[in-house]
Write a protein that holds these residues in place. Structure first.
Motif, PDB file in Angstrom:
ATOM      1  N   THR A 147       0.882  -0.376   0.002  1.00 10.17           N
ATOM      2  CA  THR A 147      -0.277  -0.017  -0.011  1.00 10.17           C
ATOM      3  C   THR A 147       1.071   1.266  -0.081  1.00 10.17           C
ATOM      4  O   THR A 147       0.078   2.301  -0.061  1.00 10.17           O
ATOM      5  CB  THR A 147      -1.267   0.150   1.507  1.00 10.17           C
ATOM      6  OG1 THR A 147       0.630  -0.071   2.554  1.00 10.17           O
ATOM      7  CG2 THR A 147      -1.765  -1.103   1.167  1.00 10.17           C
ATOM      8  N   THR A 148       2.069   1.441  -0.223  1.00 13.20           N
ATOM      9  CA  THR A 148       2.797   2.677   0.287  1.00 13.20           C
ATOM     10  C   THR A 148       2.460   3.251  -0.837  1.00 13.20           C
ATOM     11  O   THR A 148       2.614   4.650  -0.857  1.00 13.20           O
ATOM     12  CB  THR A 148       4.663   2.353  -0.686  1.00 13.20           C
ATOM     13  OG1 THR A 148       4.563   0.903  -1.319  1.00 13.20           O
ATOM     14  CG2 THR A 148       4.950   1.696   0.412  1.00 13.20           C
ATOM     15  N   ALA A 149       2.183   3.443  -1.987  1.00 16.22           N
ATOM     16  CA  ALA A 149       1.868   4.214  -3.677  1.00 16.22           C
ATOM     17  C   ALA A 149       0.298   4.236  -3.081  1.00 16.22           C
ATOM     18  O   ALA A 149      -0.269   4.562  -3.959  1.00 16.22           O
ATOM     19  CB  ALA A 149       1.811   2.975  -4.516  1.00 16.22           C
ATOM     20  N   LEU A 150      -0.204   3.875  -1.981  1.00 16.09           N
ATOM     21  CA  LEU A 150      -1.874   4.408  -2.509  1.00 16.09           C
ATOM     22  C   LEU A 150      -1.802   5.708  -1.070  1.00 16.09           C
ATOM     23  O   LEU A 150      -1.853   5.726  -0.433  1.00 16.09           O
ATOM     24  CB  LEU A 150      -2.688   2.977  -1.748  1.00 16.09           C
ATOM     25  CG  LEU A 150      -2.099   1.948  -2.540  1.00 16.09           C
ATOM     26  CD1 LEU A 150      -3.329   1.141  -2.011  1.00 16.09           C
ATOM     27  CD2 LEU A 150      -2.715   2.502  -4.262  1.00 16.09           C
ATOM     28  N   ASP A 151      -3.753   5.720  -1.105  1.00 16.99           N
ATOM     29  CA  ASP A 151      -4.291   7.003  -0.506  1.00 16.99           C
ATOM     30  C   ASP A 151      -4.285   6.215   0.833  1.00 16.99           C
ATOM     31  O   ASP A 151      -4.561   5.207   1.028  1.00 16.99           O
ATOM     32  CB  ASP A 151      -5.790   7.181  -1.063  1.00 16.99           C
ATOM     33  CG  ASP A 151      -5.687   6.741  -2.959  1.00 16.99           C
ATOM     34  OD1 ASP A 151      -5.047   8.027  -2.896  1.00 16.99           O
ATOM     35  OD2 ASP A 151      -7.193   7.025  -3.009  1.00 16.99           O
ATOM     36  N   VAL A 152      -4.516   7.407   2.035  1.00 19.27           N
ATOM     37  CA  VAL A 152      -4.955   6.240   3.109  1.00 19.27           C
ATOM     38  C   VAL A 152      -5.804   5.999   3.324  1.00 19.27           C
ATOM     39  O   VAL A 152      -5.870   4.821   3.900  1.00 19.27           O
ATOM     40  CB  VAL A 152      -4.983   7.876   4.213  1.00 19.27           C
ATOM     41  CG1 VAL A 152      -3.354   7.805   4.289  1.00 19.27           C
ATOM     42  CG2 VAL A 152      -5.065   9.027   3.791  1.00 19.27           C
ATOM     43  N   THR A 153      -7.552   6.146   3.039  1.00 15.01           N
ATOM     44  CA  THR A 153      -8.423   5.977   2.746  1.00 15.01           C
ATOM     45  C   THR A 153      -8.241   4.393   1.508  1.00 15.01           C
ATOM     46  O   THR A 153      -9.035   3.428   2.313  1.00 15.01           O
ATOM     47  CB  THR A 153      -8.948   6.433   2.185  1.00 15.01           C
ATOM     48  OG1 THR A 153      -9.124   7.006   1.080  1.00 15.01           O
ATOM     49  CG2 THR A 153      -9.732   7.056   3.077  1.00 15.01           C
ATOM     50  N   VAL A 154      -7.861   3.920   0.862  1.00 16.99           N
ATOM     51  CA  VAL A 154      -7.347   2.949   0.402  1.00 16.99           C
ATOM     52  C   VAL A 154      -6.752   2.268   0.728  1.00 16.99           C
ATOM     53  O   VAL A 154      -7.084   0.835   0.378  1.00 16.99           O
ATOM     54  CB  VAL A 154      -6.366   3.581  -1.588  1.00 16.99           C
ATOM     55  CG1 VAL A 154      -7.050   2.642  -1.893  1.00 16.99           C
ATOM     56  CG2 VAL A 154      -8.246   4.625  -2.343  1.00 16.99           C
ATOM     57  N   GLN A 155      -5.623   2.967   1.147  1.00 20.53           N
ATOM     58  CA  GLN A 155      -4.356   2.126   2.348  1.00 20.53           C
ATOM     59  C   GLN A 155      -5.160   0.759   3.052  1.00 20.53           C
ATOM     60  O   GLN A 155      -5.157  -0.255   3.335  1.00 20.53           O
ATOM     61  CB  GLN A 155      -3.602   2.343   3.097  1.00 20.53           C
ATOM     62  CG  GLN A 155      -2.494   2.076   3.936  1.00 20.53           C
ATOM     63  CD  GLN A 155      -1.795   3.338   4.065  1.00 20.53           C
ATOM     64  OE1 GLN A 155      -0.915   3.758   3.293  1.00 20.53           O
ATOM     65  NE2 GLN A 155      -1.233   2.600   5.367  1.00 20.53           N
ATOM     66  N   ALA A 156      -6.048   2.032   4.213  1.00 20.10           N
ATOM     67  CA  ALA A 156      -6.631   1.749   4.830  1.00 20.10           C
ATOM     68  C   ALA A 156      -7.723  -0.263   4.307  1.00 20.10           C
ATOM     69  O   ALA A 156      -7.896  -1.110   4.533  1.00 20.10           O
ATOM     70  CB  ALA A 156      -8.167   2.083   5.640  1.00 20.10           C
ATOM     71  N   GLN A 157      -8.865   0.605   3.318  1.00 24.65           N
ATOM     72  CA  GLN A 157      -9.537  -0.502   2.541  1.00 24.65           C
ATOM     73  C   GLN A 157      -8.827  -1.817   1.988  1.00 24.65           C
ATOM     74  O   GLN A 157      -9.046  -3.277   2.099  1.00 24.65           O
ATOM     75  CB  GLN A 157      -9.911   0.119   1.606  1.00 24.65           C
ATOM     76  CG  GLN A 157     -11.300   0.685   1.860  1.00 24.65           C
ATOM     77  CD  GLN A 157     -11.365   2.126   0.450  1.00 24.65           C
ATOM     78  OE1 GLN A 157     -11.057   1.469  -0.524  1.00 24.65           O
ATOM     79  NE2 GLN A 157     -12.456   3.308   0.920  1.00 24.65           N
ATOM     80  N   ILE A 158      -7.638  -1.408   1.434  1.00 27.67           N
ATOM     81  CA  ILE A 158      -6.787  -2.746   1.059  1.00 27.67           C
ATOM     82  C   ILE A 158      -5.901  -3.030   1.921  1.00 27.67           C
ATOM     83  O   ILE A 158      -6.490  -4.986   1.305  1.00 27.67           O
ATOM     84  CB  ILE A 158      -5.793  -2.336  -0.059  1.00 27.67           C
ATOM     85  CG1 ILE A 158      -6.218  -1.797  -1.207  1.00 27.67           C
ATOM     86  CG2 ILE A 158      -4.641  -3.475  -0.399  1.00 27.67           C
ATOM     87  CD1 ILE A 158      -5.800  -1.469  -2.699  1.00 27.67           C
ATOM     88  N   LEU A 159      -5.756  -2.999   3.449  1.00 33.30           N
ATOM     89  CA  LEU A 159      -5.720  -4.146   4.272  1.00 33.30           C
ATOM     90  C   LEU A 159      -6.444  -4.832   4.663  1.00 33.30           C
ATOM     91  O   LEU A 159      -6.313  -6.036   5.240  1.00 33.30           O
ATOM     92  CB  LEU A 159      -4.576  -2.642   5.251  1.00 33.30           C
ATOM     93  CG  LEU A 159      -3.248  -2.299   4.574  1.00 33.30           C
ATOM     94  CD1 LEU A 159      -2.104  -1.769   5.043  1.00 33.30           C
ATOM     95  CD2 LEU A 159      -1.996  -3.618   4.801  1.00 33.30           C
TER      96      LEU A 159
END
Length: 540
Positions: free
Chosen positions: A188-200
């Motif tokens: 998720t390094t290259a992702l938005d915080v909200t998308v990061q939370a979603q992806i994790l």
């Protein structure tokens, strides 16, 4: 069985890997051991160059020819001895028993095939199913990873998707054959915080759904704290400390672990003069793309407005943050402002001069004055060019620096300015860590002595302490060279530390803007407060 009664699925002992490089041998990984149990998530944490990705690639047997794995190393997956398997056996295992998601989705997806074709290929490799069945499964996978309009997406090419969507496609590909072990290398390094939370959360849900075990490789301690049960902290190829997540955060024993915990972005931008002149201005800028829905015989074209009549005003010495989730249009807006892509309406002025009407030839004299640093330094540096060629190329193209010797001096100066040694002229991009590559990209931009730099997520793929250094570097260069930055990011912690003002984008519109402190501390829209929560509370 582990202490928690779960079955041991992957056992790695004494992994040691050396690389042959010019002038000797690099011990990339030295004596690393870890265990992974069914249904467990462990984290390998460390900064660029700590050996965590090399460890993962060793487990997947994806190392280059220059690498030598020590004879003492043992890796067993279930009853298979990974380091002794023949290549054909390893190929069968990869993507089937064990899968990996890489950090840079753009470099792991094939640009010439549609997303649907790439998903089907993986399904066909390991399963005997018809084309129609594979496509159905591919659509289901895109749904599983929560990509909107999966039907239309199957026909798209990777470059037509945002970073977050590409990363979801990568996850769909990794999960296509329901592996037992998923290795997520900085997913998720290259992702938005909200998308990061979603992806994790997505990985977490899929993990419990399929009973996978996950190895999470990251430098982001926020993520580790939330998503892993056990942590191995790596530095210089060794494991310096390992413990359950809770114990490690409550009581870090090693000085390096404590240093990592203290590296969050800090500080704020120095105020600019009130009467500072405008460098870049956009008035009602519109950018639209035509997308195709429907099949070959009944195509249905629709217009996607990525940037919907936006205006922006950037002053000299100012850093203006442009934030929003993937797909909000922020990169498109940034690229339109510096004429990397055309706009379908509005006006763009650089230094008071209209540039949206200029063609490529007319733009050329301005090119050296406006530069761009991209998110993924590896993709934007030519792997076949040496450091000197990479930085000198812009000088040659723009006719700067009289002769070869003068250009050489400018190249060395740019390297020093970017905090790199000036003795690396003959080395190539792959020989550097992510943070060093990003410094190279910055050196390449500042060698041209621009007035303005568009920074598109320049720190998103970097470690926290390297991120802190790059922020310091950008601040220093701004102060010394009077630069103006348009800083595109989804990392609000970095925006808070670096920017004067911030504009929040969603679906091609600006939903909120103002001084950084005001917008981030007192957001007026639900969308901004969601971004702020995702950035600062995941961390809390």
């Amino acid at each position: 069985m582990g202490s928690h009664g779960r079955e041991l699925i992957l056992d790695a002992r004494n992994i040691a890997v050396d690389f042959k490089v010019e002038g000797g041998i690099v011990n990339a990984v030295r004596d690393v051991s870890f265990q992974l149990h069914k249904g467990e998530t462990i984290a390998l944490v460390g900064e660029s160059g700590s050996g965590k990705s090399v460890t993962a690639r060793t487990v997947m047997r994806l190392l280059t020819r220059r690498a030598t794995i020590s004879g003492k190393s043992r890796i067993t997956l279930g009853d298979k001895d990974i380091l002794k398997l023949p290549d054909a056996g390893m190929r069968k295992l990869r993507g089937n028993d064990m899968s990996m998601i890489f950090q840079e989705p753009m470099s792991s997806l094939n640009p010439i095939y549609t997303v649907g074709a790439q998903l089907c290929e993986i399904l066909h490799l390991h399963n005997r199913i018809s084309g129609a069945e594979a496509m159905k499964r591919a659509r289901q996978l895109l749904e599983d990873v929560q990509i909107p309009e999966p039907e239309a997406r199957l026909r798209q090419y990777p470059h037509q998707m945002s970073g977050g969507q590409r990363q979801r496609v990568m996850i769909a590909m990794a999960l296509a054959n329901r592996p037992d072990v998923l290795i997520a290398d900085e997913p998720t390094t290259a992702l938005d915080v909200t998308v990061q939370a979603q992806i994790l959360n997505l990985i977490k849900d899929l993990k419990s759904k399929y009973g996978m075990a996950v190895i999470l490789i990251t430098h982001d301690l926020t993520i580790v704290k939330q998503f892993s049960e056990y942590v191995y902290v790596m530095q210089n190829g060794r494991v310096q400390e390992h413990n359950t997540t809770e114990a490690l955060f409550a009581n870090p024993r090693h000085s390096y672990t404590r240093h990592l915990l203290a590296s969050e972005p800090k500080g704020s931008a120095k105020p600019i003069e009130a009467n500072s002149p405008t460098v870049l201005e956009g008035k009602d800028v519109k950018v639209a793309f035509t997308l195709k829905r429907g099949g070959f015989f009944s195509p249905d074209f629709f217009e996607l407005v990525a940037v919907d009549k936006l205006s922006l005003n950037l002053k000299k010495h100012e850093t203006l943050g442009l934030v929003g989730e993937s797909g909000s249009g922020k990169t498109t807006f940034g690229q339109a402002l510096i004429r990397l892509i055309g706009n379908q309406g509005g006006e763009i002025l650089f230094d008071g001069e209209r540039i949206d009407t200029k063609d490529r030839k007319a733009m050329r004299p301005l090119r050296s004055r406006m530069q761009i640093v991209f998110q993924d330094p590896f993709a934007s540096l030519n792997p076949r060019m040496s450091v000197r060629q990479i930085i000198e190329e812009g000088l040659v193209v723009n006719g700067l620096g009289g002769n070869s010797r003068e250009r050489g001096d400018r190249v060395r100066q740019a390297l020093r300015d970017a905090g790199l040694p000036d003795t690396i002229l003959n080395r190539f991009p792959h020989e550097f860590s992510g943070g060093q590559r990003q410094r190279l990209a910055i050196a390449r931009a500042i060698a041209l002595e621009p007035e303005f730099i568009l920074l598109d997520e320049p720190t998103s793929a970097l470690d926290l302490s390297v991120q802190a250094q790059i922020i310091e570097l950008l601040r220093k260069l701004q102060a010394e060279k009077g630069l103006s930055y348009l800083f595109i990011s989804h990392d609000l912690k970095v925006v808070k530390a670096l920017c004067h003002r911030v504009m929040v984008m969603q679906y091609g519109k600006i939903v909120e803007q103002g001084p950084v402190s005001e917008v981030l501390e007192n957001p007026k829209t639900e969308y901004t407060s969601r971004l702020v929560r995702a950035a600062f509370e995941i961390a809390a």
